[in-house]
Motif scaffolding. Structure first.
Motif, PDB file in Angstrom:
ATOM      1  N   PRO A   1      42.649 -32.430 -29.867  1.00  0.00           N
ATOM      2  CA  PRO A   1      41.132 -31.830 -30.215  1.00  0.00           C
ATOM      3  C   PRO A   1      40.284 -32.651 -30.007  1.00  0.00           C
ATOM      4  N   SER A   2      41.148 -33.566 -28.622  1.00  0.00           N
ATOM      5  CA  SER A   2      39.617 -34.381 -28.025  1.00  0.00           C
ATOM      6  C   SER A   2      39.748 -34.292 -26.311  1.00  0.00           C
ATOM      7  N   TRP A   3      40.894 -34.096 -25.172  1.00  0.00           N
ATOM      8  CA  TRP A   3      41.246 -34.594 -24.192  1.00  0.00           C
ATOM      9  C   TRP A   3      40.342 -33.069 -23.252  1.00  0.00           C
TER      10      TRP A   3
ATOM     11  N   ARG B   1      40.396 -26.147 -28.286  1.00  0.00           N
ATOM     12  CA  ARG B   1      40.626 -27.326 -29.025  1.00  0.00           C
ATOM     13  C   ARG B   1      41.706 -26.559 -30.572  1.00  0.00           C
ATOM     14  N   GLY B   2      41.844 -27.883 -30.949  1.00  0.00           N
ATOM     15  CA  GLY B   2      43.148 -27.610 -32.684  1.00  0.00           C
ATOM     16  C   GLY B   2      44.206 -29.352 -32.226  1.00  0.00           C
ATOM     17  N   PRO B   3      44.349 -29.456 -32.805  1.00  0.00           N
ATOM     18  CA  PRO B   3      45.003 -28.666 -34.066  1.00  0.00           C
ATOM     19  C   PRO B   3      43.392 -29.015 -35.119  1.00  0.00           C
ATOM     20  N   GLY B   4      43.239 -28.079 -36.075  1.00  0.00           N
ATOM     21  CA  GLY B   4      42.060 -28.852 -37.107  1.00  0.00           C
ATOM     22  C   GLY B   4      42.330 -30.119 -37.396  1.00  0.00           C
TER      23      GLY B   4
ATOM     24  N   PRO C   1      44.955 -30.396 -39.746  1.00  0.00           N
ATOM     25  CA  PRO C   1      46.325 -31.656 -38.849  1.00  0.00           C
ATOM     26  C   PRO C   1      45.930 -32.539 -38.294  1.00  0.00           C
ATOM     27  N   SER C   2      45.098 -32.765 -37.292  1.00  0.00           N
ATOM     28  CA  SER C   2      45.193 -33.980 -36.501  1.00  0.00           C
ATOM     29  C   SER C   2      44.078 -35.238 -36.755  1.00  0.00           C
ATOM     30  N   HIS C   3      43.889 -34.935 -37.729  1.00  0.00           N
ATOM     31  CA  HIS C   3      43.608 -36.197 -38.579  1.00  0.00           C
ATOM     32  C   HIS C   3      45.080 -36.936 -39.296  1.00  0.00           C
ATOM     33  N   ARG C   4      45.939 -36.481 -39.206  1.00  0.00           N
ATOM     34  CA  ARG C   4      47.169 -36.468 -39.941  1.00  0.00           C
ATOM     35  C   ARG C   4      48.776 -37.101 -38.601  1.00  0.00           C
ATOM     36  N   GLY C   5      47.594 -36.805 -37.806  1.00  0.00           N
ATOM     37  CA  GLY C   5      48.549 -37.966 -36.047  1.00  0.00           C
ATOM     38  C   GLY C   5      49.079 -36.239 -36.260  1.00  0.00           C
ATOM     39  N   VAL C   6      48.306 -34.941 -35.760  1.00  0.00           N
ATOM     40  CA  VAL C   6      49.455 -34.191 -35.036  1.00  0.00           C
ATOM     41  C   VAL C   6      48.334 -33.764 -34.257  1.00  0.00           C
ATOM     42  N   MET C   7      48.850 -34.636 -33.218  1.00  0.00           N
ATOM     43  CA  MET C   7      47.445 -34.159 -31.779  1.00  0.00           C
ATOM     44  C   MET C   7      47.777 -33.118 -30.480  1.00  0.00           C
ATOM     45  N   LEU C   8      48.209 -32.603 -30.888  1.00  0.00           N
ATOM     46  CA  LEU C   8      49.060 -31.444 -29.870  1.00  0.00           C
ATOM     47  C   LEU C   8      49.459 -29.505 -30.979  1.00  0.00           C
ATOM     48  N   ASP C   9      48.518 -28.851 -30.213  1.00  0.00           N
ATOM     49  CA  ASP C   9      48.497 -27.593 -30.881  1.00  0.00           C
ATOM     50  C   ASP C   9      49.471 -26.824 -29.084  1.00  0.00           C
TER      51      ASP C   9
ATOM     52  N   GLY D   1      41.126 -39.867 -22.809  1.00  0.00           N
ATOM     53  CA  GLY D   1      41.952 -41.268 -22.807  1.00  0.00           C
ATOM     54  C   GLY D   1      42.618 -40.716 -24.040  1.00  0.00           C
ATOM     55  N   THR D   2      43.109 -41.917 -25.142  1.00  0.00           N
ATOM     56  CA  THR D   2      43.624 -41.542 -26.099  1.00  0.00           C
ATOM     57  C   THR D   2      43.549 -39.967 -27.437  1.00  0.00           C
ATOM     58  N   PRO D   3      44.099 -39.540 -27.429  1.00  0.00           N
ATOM     59  CA  PRO D   3      43.487 -38.324 -28.083  1.00  0.00           C
ATOM     60  C   PRO D   3      42.918 -38.555 -29.922  1.00  0.00           C
ATOM     61  N   LYS D   4      41.805 -38.434 -29.582  1.00  0.00           N
ATOM     62  CA  LYS D   4      41.367 -38.619 -31.251  1.00  0.00           C
ATOM     63  C   LYS D   4      40.916 -37.109 -32.026  1.00  0.00           C
TER      64      LYS D   4
END
Length: 197
Positions: free
Chosen positions: A108-110, A132-135, A137-145, A191-194
């Motif tokens: 989502p951010s890198w 880019r993604g996941p959409g 779900p990234s707001h619920r801690g799923v930071m890699l697709d 930095g840390t994924p957002k």
């Protein structure tokens, strides 16, 4: 003639001194527990911490080159395959402009083209951020697709049923470890994924 004799004497003296230093070095090494007639073996290292290095031995017994992780952590990962074919709701080719492939991850951010190693239950894959993604779900801690091939390999070491079907009932992997090996030069934030958006 006299200068030649002096040069010869100095050469012999220097050679003797160097030989003495070599013998002394072997004796010191032997005193520290290493056999004097065998060279010290290099055993490669593997260390894990922030800014850590990983290494080991190659198949030929030589030390593998060490890789330094810029950032490491763990997250929950999902899977995707989006090649713009329109199958299963594809929305278009990956944002990086590179074709969908094994080892193509979505963050989502890198920054685009960031090199990332992912590890789960002892299995690892090194790939790059290409979309880019996941959409949401990234707001619920799923930071890699992860692409379906990487995802299935991490689950059980096998290949997916197809590009779009992992062939398992697993939808998310919790506790996937990631190591950023190098930042890409594309759009994004280091930095840390957002979360996305």
């Amino acid at each position: 003639m006299q200068q030649r004799a002096i040069d010869t004497a100095l050469t012999a003296l220097t050679g003797t001194a160097l030989a003495g230093m070599l013998i002394a070095g072997v004796a010191v090494e032997s005193a520290h527990g290493a056999p004097a007639d065998k060279p010290m073996a290099h055993t490669g290292t593997t260390q894990h911490h922030n800014g850590h290095t990983t290494g080991g031995k190659t198949a030929g017994g030589k030390a593998a080159p060490k890789t330094r992780a810029i950032l490491s952590g763990s997250t929950t990962a999902s899977y995707f395959w989006d090649d713009g074919s329109g199958v299963n709701g594809d929305t278009g080719a990956p944002a990086s402009g590179k074709p969908m492939q094994k080892g193509l991850f979505a963050s989502p951010s890198w920054p685009m083209n960031t090199k990332v190693k992912v590890t789960y239950q002892g299995r690892s894959v090194t790939g790059f951020v290409g979309d880019r993604g996941p959409g949401e779900p990234s707001h619920r801690g799923v930071m890699l697709d992860l692409d379906t091939y990487t995802f299935r390999h991490l689950v059980d070491g096998k290949k997916p049923a197809s590009n779009y079907d992992t062939g398992t009932s697993v939808g998310h992997l919790k506790g996937v470890k990631y190591q950023v090996l190098s930042w890409g030069h594309g759009a994004g934030t280091k930095g840390t994924p957002k979360p996305l958006g």
